[in-house]
Motif scaffolding. Structure first.
Motif, short mmCIF file in Angstrom:
data_model
loop_
_atom_site.label_atom_id
_atom_site.label_comp_id
_atom_site.label_asym_id
_atom_site.label_seq_id
_atom_site.Cartn_x
_atom_site.Cartn_y
_atom_site.Cartn_z
N ASP A 119 -33.35 10.07 21.64
CA ASP A 119 -34.77 10.72 23.19
C ASP A 119 -34.37 10.17 24.13
O ASP A 119 -33.58 10.87 24.90
N LYS A 120 -33.82 8.52 24.30
CA LYS A 120 -33.46 8.67 25.75
C LYS A 120 -31.69 8.97 25.90
O LYS A 120 -31.24 9.30 26.90
N ARG A 121 -30.92 8.38 25.05
CA ARG A 121 -29.77 8.78 25.30
C ARG A 121 -28.94 10.65 25.12
O ARG A 121 -28.49 10.75 25.53
N ARG A 122 -30.08 11.61 24.77
CA ARG A 122 -30.21 12.48 25.15
C ARG A 122 -30.15 12.73 26.42
O ARG A 122 -29.32 13.77 27.56
N ALA A 123 -31.47 12.61 26.82
CA ALA A 123 -31.96 12.55 27.98
C ALA A 123 -30.66 12.30 29.20
O ALA A 123 -30.36 12.41 29.93
N GLN A 124 -29.64 11.40 29.05
CA GLN A 124 -29.43 9.51 29.51
C GLN A 124 -28.20 11.31 29.47
O GLN A 124 -26.30 10.33 29.71
N GLY A 125 -28.02 12.24 28.17
CA GLY A 125 -26.38 12.77 28.16
C GLY A 125 -25.33 12.04 27.40
O GLY A 125 -24.16 12.10 27.43
N ARG A 126 -25.76 10.40 26.59
CA ARG A 126 -24.69 9.88 25.97
C ARG A 126 -24.37 10.71 24.52
O ARG A 126 -25.00 11.26 24.10
N ASP A 127 -22.92 10.41 24.26
CA ASP A 127 -22.48 11.35 23.43
C ASP A 127 -22.92 10.89 21.92
O ASP A 127 -22.96 10.97 20.84
N ASP A 128 -23.47 9.64 21.90
CA ASP A 128 -23.41 8.94 21.05
C ASP A 128 -25.15 8.67 20.63
O ASP A 128 -25.88 7.89 20.10
N TRP A 129 -25.51 9.40 21.27
CA TRP A 129 -27.08 9.68 21.01
C TRP A 129 -27.68 10.05 19.68
O TRP A 129 -28.13 9.16 18.97
N SER A 130 -26.67 9.79 17.91
CA SER A 130 -27.25 10.10 17.24
C SER A 130 -26.35 8.46 16.33
O SER A 130 -25.77 8.43 16.41
N ILE A 131 -27.80 8.26 16.28
CA ILE A 131 -27.21 6.65 15.45
C ILE A 131 -27.51 6.67 13.86
O ILE A 131 -27.62 7.16 13.44
N PRO A 132 -25.80 6.28 13.73
CA PRO A 132 -25.47 6.38 12.21
C PRO A 132 -27.06 5.49 11.47
O PRO A 132 -27.16 4.08 11.84
N PHE A 133 -26.92 5.33 10.45
CA PHE A 133 -28.03 4.91 9.85
C PHE A 133 -27.46 4.34 8.03
O PHE A 133 -27.10 5.92 7.55
N ARG A 134 -27.72 3.62 8.06
CA ARG A 134 -27.49 3.58 5.86
C ARG A 134 -28.19 3.20 4.87
O ARG A 134 -29.69 2.59 5.34
N PRO A 135 -29.06 3.41 3.95
CA PRO A 135 -30.31 2.97 2.86
C PRO A 135 -29.19 1.69 2.46
O PRO A 135 -28.56 2.00 1.38
N ASP A 136 -30.01 0.68 3.10
CA ASP A 136 -28.99 -0.83 2.39
C ASP A 136 -29.68 -1.37 1.22
O ASP A 136 -31.20 -0.97 1.37
N HIS A 137 -28.69 -1.67 0.53
CA HIS A 137 -29.05 -2.63 -0.82
C HIS A 137 -29.89 -1.20 -1.77
O HIS A 137 -29.97 -0.10 -0.98
N GLY A 138 -30.24 -1.58 -2.40
CA GLY A 138 -31.88 -1.02 -3.06
C GLY A 138 -32.15 -1.91 -4.85
O GLY A 138 -31.33 -2.83 -4.73
N GLN A 139 -33.05 -1.38 -5.01
CA GLN A 139 -33.49 -2.13 -6.50
C GLN A 139 -32.48 -1.13 -7.55
O GLN A 139 -32.66 -0.13 -7.51
N ASP A 140 -32.06 -1.46 -8.55
CA ASP A 140 -31.20 -0.98 -9.82
C ASP A 140 -32.22 -0.84 -10.65
O ASP A 140 -33.63 -1.49 -11.26
N ILE A 141 -32.75 0.59 -10.89
CA ILE A 141 -33.80 1.56 -11.19
C ILE A 141 -32.70 2.68 -12.53
O ILE A 141 -31.74 2.64 -12.09
#
Length: 403
Positions: free
Chosen positions: A343-365
């Protein structure tokens, strides 16, 4: 928050077709087959982009390579020995080539010798799942009696040394061999791995490098490469130490908020940023993950969302990879802080406002238990984690003004 998925290339047992079914919108990958210190050529980068853009039947996947993880930093650069200056020049050229190809987020780490360190890659849980685990007693047994590192005894108290010795003596030879393989497993997906002699040699070469000197080497590296990244619109993001404490007598410099702050201030460019990994930092009881996101969020360019369960109240001890919404990190609070930062980044007009994430690791099921993919990177276990994280995001965004 952009949903991404780590993919180790054409040999990955979790395919691009699988990632499409997971519903991700971007891929995190690396040229694992290229030797550390070498230039990533435009042709190699384009080939990986093509791999990601194409499904098994040749049709377009509709997803792209969004995050580089990792563009590795050589041991020569970390120690400032050998060909370290040539490797920095190669790193700069790789950054130029990645920028020319349209990539912008570059994850790396500055951990000496080993990347993440675990003693068990398939620890059985009561549910029937398996996960990765770091057992401090097993690690001490490895350090004292398998690696036989000079000075190792000084790093453990009497009680831990005694327990580690008893544990080692009770191990079968096969167990001892498995422990050694697990500890020196190496960089995820990399073509290279270490032998015990390699580890002994590298550790000895760090004997004159303490925390301050290693930090100075990181700052020297960033003073060279961060301006290149800044000029080309790239975002470098350093991954934390994993585990976030000194091991094998080696210094650690990216384990706490204070350590990150020193490096961000020393090279004060937006391109010099952070990969906030909740699992790595969460293995240390004095790290406040939601608070770190709030205070350092402007420099967080990439998020790894996973959870660990610490097995003692000590500052550092044994831990295991828990389910994404379990463990000791308040994942809901962390995601809320990340959404506030967006939200802060959008308000600042940053083009990188959307932060990439990934689900890191995980249990083997389920079928993960038979697929035997890259340790820590199961298909279904990560999909389960991603679904849980999506639910948290959707709940927190419900009724929230969108721009």
């Amino acid at each position: 928050m952009k949903q991404t998925w780590r993919w180790f290339g054409p040999k990955d047992l979790v395919s691009i077709d699988d990632t499409r079914q997971a519903g991700v919108t971007g891929i995190v990958s690396s040229l694992h087959h290229v030797a550390t210190g070498a230039v990533w050529s435009p042709d190699e980068i384009a080939a990986r982009q093509s791999d990601i853009a194409t499904m098994k039947d040749g049709s377009p996947s509709g997803i792209a390579w969004d995050v580089v993880e990792s563009l590795p930093v050589s041991e020569d650069i970390k120690k400032q020995t050998g060909q370290w200056r040539d490797h920095i020049e190669a790193y700069k050229q790789s950054l130029h080539n990645l920028a020319d190809a349209g990539l912008s987020v570059i994850c790396y780490n500055f951990m000496p010798v080993l990347d993440w360190t675990r003693t068990d890659l398939a620890w059985a849980r009561p549910s029937g799942a398996t996960c990765m685990r770091f057992d401090l007693v097993d690690f001490a047994a490895f350090d004292l009696h398998v690696l036989k590192r000079d000075g190792a005894a000084d790093d453990f108290d009497d009680a831990l040394r005694d327990e580690a010795t008893a544990r080692f003596e009770a191990m079968s030879e096969a167990h001892r061999e498995d422990l050694a393989k697990n500890v020196v497993f190496g960089l995820p997906g990399a073509a290279e791995s270490f032998t015990l002699d390699d580890v002994r040699r590298h550790v000895a070469e760090y004997s004159a490098i303490d925390e301050d000197r290693l930090r100075r080497h990181l700052i020297d590296f960033l003073e060279e490469v961060a301006p290149v990244a800044q000029a080309r619109g790239l975002r470098l993001c350093c991954h934390p130490d994993d585990p976030p404490v000194p091991l094998l007598g080696l210094p650690r410099i990216m384990s706490t908020e204070a350590q990150y702050r020193k490096v961000m201030q020393a090279v004060d460019l937006p391109a010099n940023g952070i990969t906030l990994c909740s699992g790595s930092l969460g293995a240390r009881s004095d790290n406040d993950l939601p608070g770190m996101m709030e205070r350092l969020g402007g420099r967080v360019h990439f998020l790894h969302l996973r959870n660990v369960k610490r097995e003692s109240d000590a500052l550092f001890g044994s831990f295991f990879e828990d389910e994404h919404l379990e463990g000791d990190t308040d994942m809901v609070a962390l995601i809320a802080a990340a959404l506030n930062e967006e939200d802060k980044r959008r308000a600042q007009g940053r083009d990188d406002w959307s932060i990439p994430f990934r689900p890191d690791h995980g249990q083997d099921i389920l079928d993960d238990l038979h697929r035997k993919a890259q340790p820590g990177y199961p298909a279904i276990g990560r999909l389960k984690g991603l679904a849980e994280l999506r639910g948290v995001i959707a709940g927190l965004q419900h009724g929230r003004p969108q721009t």
